[in-house]
Design a protein around this motif. Structure first.
Motif, PDB file in Angstrom:
ATOM      1  N   PRO A 127      76.034  20.077   5.174  1.00 61.04           N
ATOM      2  CA  PRO A 127      75.899  21.142   6.157  1.00 61.04           C
ATOM      3  C   PRO A 127      76.576  22.669   5.786  1.00 61.04           C
ATOM      4  CG  PRO A 127      77.673  19.601   6.721  1.00 61.04           C
ATOM      5  CD  PRO A 127      76.993  19.107   5.498  1.00 61.04           C
ATOM      6  N   THR A 162      65.268  20.999   6.514  1.00 62.02           N
ATOM      7  CA  THR A 162      66.077  22.242   5.396  1.00 62.02           C
ATOM      8  C   THR A 162      65.876  23.577   5.946  1.00 62.02           C
ATOM      9  OG1 THR A 162      64.384  22.225   3.823  1.00 62.02           O
ATOM     10  CG2 THR A 162      66.329  20.689   3.553  1.00 62.02           C
ATOM     11  N   LYS A 165      68.112  24.718   8.491  1.00 61.47           N
ATOM     12  CA  LYS A 165      69.523  25.207   7.941  1.00 61.47           C
ATOM     13  C   LYS A 165      69.175  26.690   7.400  1.00 61.47           C
ATOM     14  CE  LYS A 165      71.425  23.000   4.473  1.00 61.47           C
ATOM     15  NZ  LYS A 165      71.793  21.492   3.758  1.00 61.47           N
ATOM     16  N   GLU A 168      69.786  28.924  10.453  1.00 61.70           N
ATOM     17  CA  GLU A 168      71.092  29.064  10.674  1.00 61.70           C
ATOM     18  C   GLU A 168      72.030  29.949   9.827  1.00 61.70           C
ATOM     19  OE1 GLU A 168      72.630  24.972  10.669  1.00 61.70           O
ATOM     20  OE2 GLU A 168      74.947  25.516  10.987  1.00 61.70           O
TER      21      GLU A 168
END
Ligand code: DX5
Ligand code: ZN
Length: 231
Positions: A127, A162, A165, A168
């Motif tokens: 993470p 992914t 991610k 993010e």
């Protein structure tokens, strides 16, 4: 023709792992003649990842014939042991894995001290919060490389989550004003490129989609660069 680095906001870094190792120099030159200015080297130790590729000697020998930016991705346990070798081989940037470096701050600082750019790679299951929320670490980074496959092999399929991610991370970078590039590595194709760019990546590693089949290296490269220059 799309001239990378001149006006594009995206960077394409072909991964030589997918090239024909008996003709590395020639295949690299072909990609460069088609407009490539960054090259991605996948260094693997058979321990951090279940495969062995190549190390500093190959990088050093290609350095003699290439002016491109050498982007070295170390899939190696405790990469701090090899940073000086990479510098001497001609690396411009070294990217290390958060999962492989026990003392991340020291390792990243060492890369910078040696006069190279520093990158941090995260495996699919790692993470963002494990590293990037430690404020200050991002000032040591020129690149955060989100692995979109489990590292070790070329030619795998991108793992869809992914991309979340990457979104993010792009939001985090907007908030913090971080200066690093956001990279993606693994399974990048012309087909999934739009969704990758929409997610917020600006540094793209592509191996098989550039070097396979070998007869199409120039066309593949131009295709990518043209698509990127349109955005
Ligand atoms: C994976 C490597 C990647 C790989 C990408 O372990 O880090 O850089 O070479 O290759 P493709 O684009 O074929 O997935
Ligand atoms: Zn890589």
């Amino acid at each position: 023709m799309a001239e990378e680095g001149v006006f594009m906001k995206y960077t394409l870094a072909p991964s030589l792992l997918a090239a024909d190792f008996s003709e590395l120099g020639e295949e690299l030159s072909k990609a460069e003649r088609a407009g490539v200015r960054f090259v991605h080297f996948d260094v693997m130790d058979g321990s951090f990842v279940p495969n062995i590729s190549f190390g500093a000697p190959i990088i050093r020998s290609l350095r003699k014939r290439s002016q491109s930016f050498f982007d070295v991705h170390m899939m190696v346990e405790e990469p701090i042991r090899y940073l000086e070798d990479m510098k001497n081989a001609g690396a411009d940037r070294v990217t290390i894995h958060s999962e492989a470096a026990r003392h991340l701050d020291r390792s990243l600082n060492r890369i910078r001290e040696l006069g190279m750019q520093a990158g941090l790679a995260l495996n699919p299951a790692t993470p963002l919060s494990s590293v990037l929320l430690s404020k200050g670490l991002d000032s040591l980074l020129d690149l955060v490389l989100i692995m979109s496959v489990n590292p070790g092999f070329g030619g795998q399929k991108l793992i869809p989550y992914t991309l979340d991610k990457i979104k993010e991370l792009a939001a985090l970078r907007r908030e913090s004003g971080g200066a690093y590039q956001i990279g993606i590595d693994g399974g990048v194709t012309m087909e999934n490129l739009p969704s990758i760019l929409d997610a917020g990546a600006d540094f793209l590693v592509a191996g098989s989609s550039i070097f396979r089949p070998k007869e199409r290296i120039s066309e593949n490269t131009r295709g990518f660069l043209e698509e990127l220059s349109r955005r």
